[in-house]
Design an enzyme around this catalytic site. Structure first.
Site, PDB file in Angstrom:
ATOM      1  N   VAL A   1      39.937  42.361  34.984  1.00 60.33           N
ATOM      2  CA  VAL A   1      39.005  43.144  35.789  1.00 60.33           C
ATOM      3  C   VAL A   1      39.614  44.515  36.051  1.00 60.33           C
ATOM      4  O   VAL A   1      40.753  44.623  36.519  1.00 60.33           O
ATOM      5  CB  VAL A   1      38.685  42.440  37.132  1.00 60.33           C
ATOM      6  CG1 VAL A   1      37.662  43.251  37.917  1.00 60.33           C
ATOM      7  CG2 VAL A   1      38.155  41.043  36.876  1.00 60.33           C
TER       8      VAL A   1
ATOM      9  N   LEU B   1      42.444  45.601  38.353  1.00 60.70           N
ATOM     10  CA  LEU B   1      42.252  45.004  39.677  1.00 60.70           C
ATOM     11  C   LEU B   1      42.715  43.555  39.711  1.00 60.70           C
ATOM     12  O   LEU B   1      43.135  43.055  40.750  1.00 60.70           O
ATOM     13  CB  LEU B   1      40.777  45.073  40.083  1.00 60.70           C
ATOM     14  CG  LEU B   1      40.178  46.474  40.286  1.00 60.70           C
ATOM     15  CD1 LEU B   1      38.693  46.376  40.608  1.00 60.70           C
ATOM     16  CD2 LEU B   1      40.900  47.222  41.394  1.00 60.70           C
ATOM     17  N   GLY B   2      42.621  42.870  38.583  1.00 61.63           N
ATOM     18  CA  GLY B   2      43.023  41.464  38.551  1.00 61.63           C
ATOM     19  C   GLY B   2      42.951  40.914  37.140  1.00 61.63           C
ATOM     20  O   GLY B   2      42.295  41.476  36.264  1.00 61.63           O
TER      21      GLY B   2
ATOM     22  N   LYS C   1      34.497  43.791  34.291  1.00 58.65           N
ATOM     23  CA  LYS C   1      35.124  42.537  33.863  1.00 58.65           C
ATOM     24  C   LYS C   1      35.027  42.439  32.343  1.00 58.65           C
ATOM     25  O   LYS C   1      33.949  42.292  31.778  1.00 58.65           O
ATOM     26  CB  LYS C   1      34.427  41.352  34.527  1.00 58.65           C
ATOM     27  CG  LYS C   1      35.043  40.011  34.195  1.00 58.65           C
ATOM     28  CD  LYS C   1      34.360  38.880  34.942  1.00 58.65           C
ATOM     29  CE  LYS C   1      34.694  38.913  36.413  1.00 58.65           C
ATOM     30  NZ  LYS C   1      34.173  37.722  37.121  1.00 58.65           N
TER      31      LYS C   1
ATOM     32  N   GLY D   1      42.709  37.122  34.792  1.00 62.49           N
ATOM     33  CA  GLY D   1      42.448  35.697  34.776  1.00 62.49           C
ATOM     34  C   GLY D   1      42.674  35.140  33.387  1.00 62.49           C
ATOM     35  O   GLY D   1      43.074  35.858  32.467  1.00 62.49           O
ATOM     36  N   GLY D   2      42.385  33.851  33.205  1.00 56.90           N
ATOM     37  CA  GLY D   2      42.614  33.217  31.923  1.00 56.90           C
ATOM     38  C   GLY D   2      41.738  33.755  30.817  1.00 56.90           C
ATOM     39  O   GLY D   2      42.117  33.723  29.646  1.00 56.90           O
TER      40      GLY D   2
ATOM     41  N   ASP E   1      31.231  27.107  41.959  1.00 57.41           N
ATOM     42  CA  ASP E   1      32.668  27.396  42.147  1.00 57.41           C
ATOM     43  C   ASP E   1      32.881  28.157  43.458  1.00 57.41           C
ATOM     44  O   ASP E   1      33.513  29.214  43.485  1.00 57.41           O
ATOM     45  CB  ASP E   1      33.197  28.200  40.967  1.00 57.41           C
ATOM     46  CG  ASP E   1      34.724  28.146  40.866  1.00 57.41           C
ATOM     47  OD1 ASP E   1      35.306  27.157  41.350  1.00 57.41           O
ATOM     48  OD2 ASP E   1      35.317  29.084  40.322  1.00 57.41           O
TER      49      ASP E   1
END
Length: 707
Positions: free
Chosen positions: A115, A107-108, A129, A110-111, A224
Site C-alpha cells: 500500500v 504505507l504498509g 493498493k 502484506g502477503g 474479516d
C-alpha cells in the site's frame, strides 16, 4: 474444506483472496506459508462439496459471475462493462506512477500487496493498493464491484482502479490516523483512549455493517472484521476497509464455501467448521472487537490464546479484572459491563442465538445515551469543583505577586475577528477558532496589539492546580526580545482559564506555505531567512537557560515582526525580527492523559522520534524540532513522515552557489541526529548561526540569494 489464516497480515493488509473453489493457480508454497488445512470431518466436507458451486439465482448473481469470467479474459473490458459507481475512475499505468510519485511512499505491506500513499491531480491524498500476485483477477473484480456499491461514511470509499499495470491496483480514499489496532495496542500507555471514543468507534463500525447487511439488494458479508481493518479518520471516525474476502449473499439462504478464509481469533468457529456463510459471522467477529475495545487485549495474543474464549470462561469478577484500567473507573464500570454482555451475546456458539447487527447497533446506541446522561451529571459536579480550584489558584498567584489578571469583561473586550465579535462569542462558535490539544485558540487585538487567546481544555482539578501556578509564575518572569510574552490570564471565564499571549505580524508557517509575505515589499531571500532563524534560536536558547523546555517547536510557533525604518523605535538594525511562541504546552497538559495523547499526535513530524517513544520531554527534543524548522525555512518544503533529511537534500543544487547554505544544511543535520547525545545545545546553535550571519553580511552572493 480449506481454511486460510490471515491474522498475520500487517495493519495495512492486502485484499484477502478467496474463491468458492480452490483455484488451480494457487501455488503450493502459498498454501504452506498461510497454513491452509482442512479441519472438517469427511461427512461435512462431502456435504459442503454439494454446495460448492451454488450461487445466487438472481440477476445480480448471474451478472457477477459473467463479469468475473470476463475479467479473467480481459480486465480492461470488464471494467468498461461494469455497472459500477460512475465516480470510480479507471487509471492508466502512467497516471498511477504520477499519483504515487513512482511508488515512493510505502504505507504498509502484506502477503499479496503493498500500500502506497498517493495524491490525485486535485491534491486529494489517496491510498494505493498494488497487488504483487496476478492470477486471482476474479477476486480483484469482486472487490471493485462490492466496494463501489458501498457508499457510507464509515466505509472506505473506492475512488478508482488500474488494470494496465503488471498487477491490479485499487485507489481508495486516504484515512490519515492509522487503524484501531495501532490505537489500542501500539504505545498504549502514551495514547489513552476514552470510553466515549471507544464506544463511538464501535457504533461507527456497527453502522457500516448494518449498511452492508441490510441496505443492499443482497447482503454483503465483510468476512474479516478485526481492528487492523478498521481505519481511523479525523476525530477517530471509524471506516471499514479491506473487502478482499467479502461476499454477496443470497437474500434468504446461507451460502457454503469449501475455501474458508479469515483471521485467527476473529473467525466464527461455526463458519470455520462448516463453511456456512451468514451475516452473523460478522456479528461474531464484531463481538471480539468489542472485547478488544474494553480490555485493550489482542483478539489472539502472543501465546495464541483466544480473547473470546478466555473472556467467555471467566467469572464476573475475573472479567472486571480484564477491563482496561484506563477506562474502568467507578463511574464507567456499569457501562463497560453492558458492552461486555453485548459482546458475549455476539460470541454465542449457536448462530441463531446471536443478535442481528441492527440489534447490536441499537443496544450500543442505548448504552451511549445512558453514558451521556451519566456524563452530564458528572459535568455539573466537575464545574463546581473547577470554580473552587480556580479561585484557589487566583489566591495563590496574588500571594506571589502575579498581577497579570484579565477579567471576563476584559477578555470579552478583545476583538475576536474583523466583524467585531467578542472573544467569548468567538470561543462559543466554530468560525475563527482552531481546536488544539491545548484548547480553543483564536486571534484578537488588545490595545492595538495582536494577541492570541487560548481557552484551556485541560481538566482543572486539585492535581493540576500546582502545575498551573508554577507555569504562570515562570512565564510571567520571562523577558526576552525573542520570546512571546505572556500578557495575562483570566480565571473567571465561563468554565476554563484563558491565557493571553502577544502575537506577531505573521507566523512563519503562513509565510512559507501561505501568502503572508505578499504584503511585504522586501524579497524573502536567504538573508531574511537567516535573520529569522537567528532570532528564533536566541529565544529558544533563553528559555533553555531558564530550564524551560518549549515542547512544541514548529514553524507555526515562530512569529515574525516586520519593522519599517522610519517607525523603528528600538536600538536595533533589524528590519525583520522573530520570536518564539507556544511554550509551556506539554507541562500544562501533563496531568490530562487524553489531551496529552492528542498533543503527541498533533504536528507529529516536528516531534523527536525519541520523545514519541519515551513520552519524556527534554531540551534535546526542542533541538530536533528546531532542526525541522530550519529544513522548512531554507527549502520551503513541508516535512512529512519524519523525512527531514530527505527534504534537506533538495538544497544540494543551491549549496554550490553559496557555502554559507552548506553550513546551514550541516547544522540542521546535527540537530536532527538520531542520538540525542550527538545534537548540539541551543546555545551552540546560536553561536553557529551568528557566525554564519556575520559572514553573510560581507557576502554579495548571500545578499541576493533566493531559494
Amino acid at each position: 474444506m480449506l481454511w486460510v489464516d490471515w491474522s498475520a497480515t500487517t495493519p495495512a493488509s492486502p485484499l484477502l483472496l478467496c474463491s468458492p473453489t480452490l483455484s488451480p493457480d494457487l501455488p503450493a508454497s502459498l498454501l504452506q506459508e498461510h497454513d491452509i488445512f482442512n479441519p472438517s470431518e469427511p461427512t461435512v466436507r462431502e456435504e459442503v462439496a454439494q454446495y460448492n458451486h451454488i450461487f445466487c439465482a438472481t440477476h445480480m448473481g448471474d451478472w457477477y459471475e459473467k463479469l468475473s469470467q470476463s475479467f479473467r479474459d480481459t480486465a480492461n473490458e470488464v471494467l468498461a462493462k461494469a455497472d459500477i459507481d460512475p465516480n470510480v475512475r479507471c487509471f492508466t499505468r502512467r497516471q498511477m506512477k504520477r499519483i504515487t510519485n513512482n511508488y515512493g511512499t510505502v504505507l504498509g505491506r502484506g502477503g499479496f500487496s503493498v500500500v502506497y500513499k498517493g495524491k490525485l491531480d486535485n491534491g486529494r491524498p489517496v491510498a494505493v493498493k498494488k497487488y504483487n500476485w496476478r492470477t486471482q483477477k476474479k477476486e480483484f473484480t469482486k472487490e471493485v464491484i462490492i466496494q463501489s456499491q458501498c457508499s457510507h461514511k464509515n466505509i472506505v470509499r473506492l475512488l478508482g482502479c488500474c488494470v494496465e499495470a503488471d498487477a491490479p491496483i485499487l485507489v481508495t480514499e486516504f484515512v490519515p490516523n492509522g487503524n484501531l489496532s495501532d490505537l489500542i495496542h501500539v504505545n498504549s500507555e502514551l495514547l489513552p483512549v476514552t470510553l466515549e471514543t471507544r464506544l463511538q468507534i464501535a457504533i461507527d463500525v456497527a453502522e457500516a455493517l448494518v449498511y452492508m447487511h441490510y441496505s443492499q439488494n443482497h447482503p454483503i458479508l465483510h468476512g474479516d472484521i478485526k481492528p487492523s481493518n478498521i481505519l481511523l479518520g479525523d476525530k477517530h471516525v471509524a471506516k471499514l476497509c479491506d473487502f478482499g474476502i467479502s461476499r454477496l449473499l443470497c437474500m434468504d439462504n446461507d451460502e457454503y464455501t469449501g475455501f474458508v478464509v479469515g483471521s485467527k481469533g476473529y473467525m466464527d468457529p461455526v463458519y470455520c467448521e462448516t463453511g456456512q456463510l451468514n451475516p452473523k459471522c460478522d456479528v461474531y467477529s464484531f463481538g471480539v472487537v468489542l472485547l478488544e475495545l474494553i480490555t485493550r487485549k489482542k483478539g489472539i495474543d502472543d501465546q495464541k490464546r483466544s480473547l473470546a474464549r478466555m473472556f467467555a470462561r471467566s467469572s464476573r469478577d475475573e472479567r472486571r479484572e480484564l477491563f482496561d484500567k484506563e477506562i474502568a473507573t467507578d463511574e464507567n464500570t456499569d457501562f463497560i459491563e453492558e458492552i461486555a454482555n453485548l459482546a458475549l451475546d455476539c460470541l454465542k456458539s449457536e448462530i441463531e442465538d446471536r443478535p442481528q447487527m441492527n440489534e447490536v447497533l441499537e443496544q450500543l446506541r442505548s448504552i451511549k445515551r445512558s453514558e451521556i446522561s451519566g456524563q452530564e451529571r458528572r459535568l455539573v459536579e466537575l464545574r463546581k469543583r473547577r470554580i473552587m480550584t480556580l479561585r484557589e489558584i487566583e489566591i495563590m498567584l496574588c500571594g506571589s505577586g502575579f498581577e497579570r489578571f484579565f477579567t471576563k469583561a476584559s477578555i470579552d473586550a478583545i476583538i475576536g475577528d474583523p466583524k467585531q465579535v467578542s472573544a467569548s462569542e468567538t470561543f462559543s462558535g466554530e468560525s475563527n477558532v482552531t481546536e488544539r490539544a491545548m484548547g480553543k485558540v483564536c486571534m484578537g487585538q488588545f490595545k492595538n496589539t495582536p494577541v492570541i487567546l487560548i481557552k484551556i481544555s485541560v481538566e482543572v482539578d486539585e492535581g493540576w492546580k500546582q502545575i498551573f501556578f508554577d507555569e504562570m509564575i515562570v512565564q510571567s518572569r520571562i523577558k526576552h526580545w525573542n520570546v512571546a510574552k505572556l500578557v495575562g490570564c483570566c480565571l473567571d471565564h465561563v468554565d476554563a482559564p484563558v491565557l493571553v499571549y502577544e502575537y506577531g505580524d505573521m507566523g512563519l508557517h503562513d509565510i512559507l506555505f501561505g501568502n503572508a509575505w505578499q504584503s511585504v515589499q522586501f524579497p524573502f531571500n536567504f538573508k531574511v531567512r537567516l535573520e529569522i532563524a537567528v532570532c528564533a534560536t536566541e529565544g529558544l536558547a533563553h528559555l533553555h537557560s531558564l530550564d524551560v523546555v518549549h515542547g512544541d517547536v514548529r514553524t507555526a510557533n515562530v512569529l515574525v515582526d516586520v519593522f519599517s525604518e522610519p517607525d523603528l523605535e528600538v536600538a536595533r538594525k533589524d528590519v525583520f525580527s522573530a520570536k518564539i511562541a507556544g511554550y509551556g504546552t506539554p507541562k500544562l497538559l501533563s496531568m490530562d492523559k487524553a489531551q496529552y495523547a492528542r498533543f503527541l499526535r498533533e504536528n507529529v513530524y516536528y516531534k523527536d522520534p525519541q520523545f514519541l517513544k519515551s513520552g519524556l520531554m527534554a531540551k534535546e527534543n526542542d533541538v530536533y524540532g528546531f532542526g525541522v524548522v530550519l529544513v522548512e525555512l531554507f527549502t520551503q518544503k513541508r516535512v512529512q513522515m519524519h523525512d527531514a533529511n530527505k527534504v534537506l537534500k533538495e538544497l544540494d543544487g543551491i549549496v554550490a552557489r553559496c557555502h554559507h547554505l552548506e553550513e546551514i544544511k550541516n547544522l540542521a543535520s546535527c540537530c536532527l541526529a538520531h542520538k540525542v547525545t550527538e545534537r548540539p545545545t541551543m546555545a551552540k546553535v546560536v553561536r553557529r548561526l551568528r557566525a554564519v550571519f556575520k559572514h553573510c553580511q560581507e557576502c554579495l552572493v548571500c545578499r541576493h540569494l533566493t531559494i
